[in-house]
Design an enzyme around this catalytic site. Structure first.
Site: not given
Ligand SMILES: [Zn+2]
Length: 152
Positions: A74, A77
């Site tokens: 991600c 993230c």
């Protein structure tokens, strides 16, 4: 009401030997060591939680816990990771900053109905008190943690 003044404790599993440790919140900055193997318990950086350790850490720690639900693939993230690291260093002793890999610990992540990552959830004695989806800057993370009464 409990009027006795008790030192707040953190319940953290040693990442090396997997022994559970109870640590005085006031001593977190002094470099606590595992009672069994003597290796450092590093709380100036995010604590890695998983399906096995999540519940106990949250339920048995007297300070609020902020959990970053993330995944390795991600991008947002990864973008937020330095802010999460900075938050851990900033609030050590007053709160626990943790990360949970939603791919490796899907049981826990599934239980909270995480729809998108990153999602940050703040818990106080195991109860959710604040939640925010999307990458947050350090200031945003601090504000989220402040909602659990943590001085940031
Ligand atoms: Zn240990």
């Amino acid at each position: 009401m409990d009027t006795e003044v008790k030192a707040a404790k953190l319940t953290v599993r040693c990442q090396f030997c997997e022994t559970w440790n109870r640590i005085d919140a006031s001593k977190v900055a002094d470099g606590p060591k595992c009672g069994k193997c003597g290796r450092p318990i590093l709380l100036e950086r995010p604590l890695a939680l998983n399906d096995e350790t999540f519940q106990k850490t949250l339920a048995e720690s007297d300070v609020p816990v902020a959990v970053d639900f993330y995944a390795d693939w991600c991008g947002p993230c990864r973008m937020m990771a330095p802010a999460v690291d900075a938050l851990a260093a900033h609030v050590q002793g007053r709160a626990i900053v943790a990360k949970l890999n939603t791919d490796h610990s899907s049981r826990t992540a599934g239980g909270f109905g995480i729809r998108g990552i990153p999602t940050t959830i703040v818990f106080d004695h195991g109860k959710e008190v604040a939640r925010q989806s999307g990458a947050l800057p350090l200031e945003g993370l601090k504000q989220l943690l402040a909602r659990a009464g943590v001085a940031v």
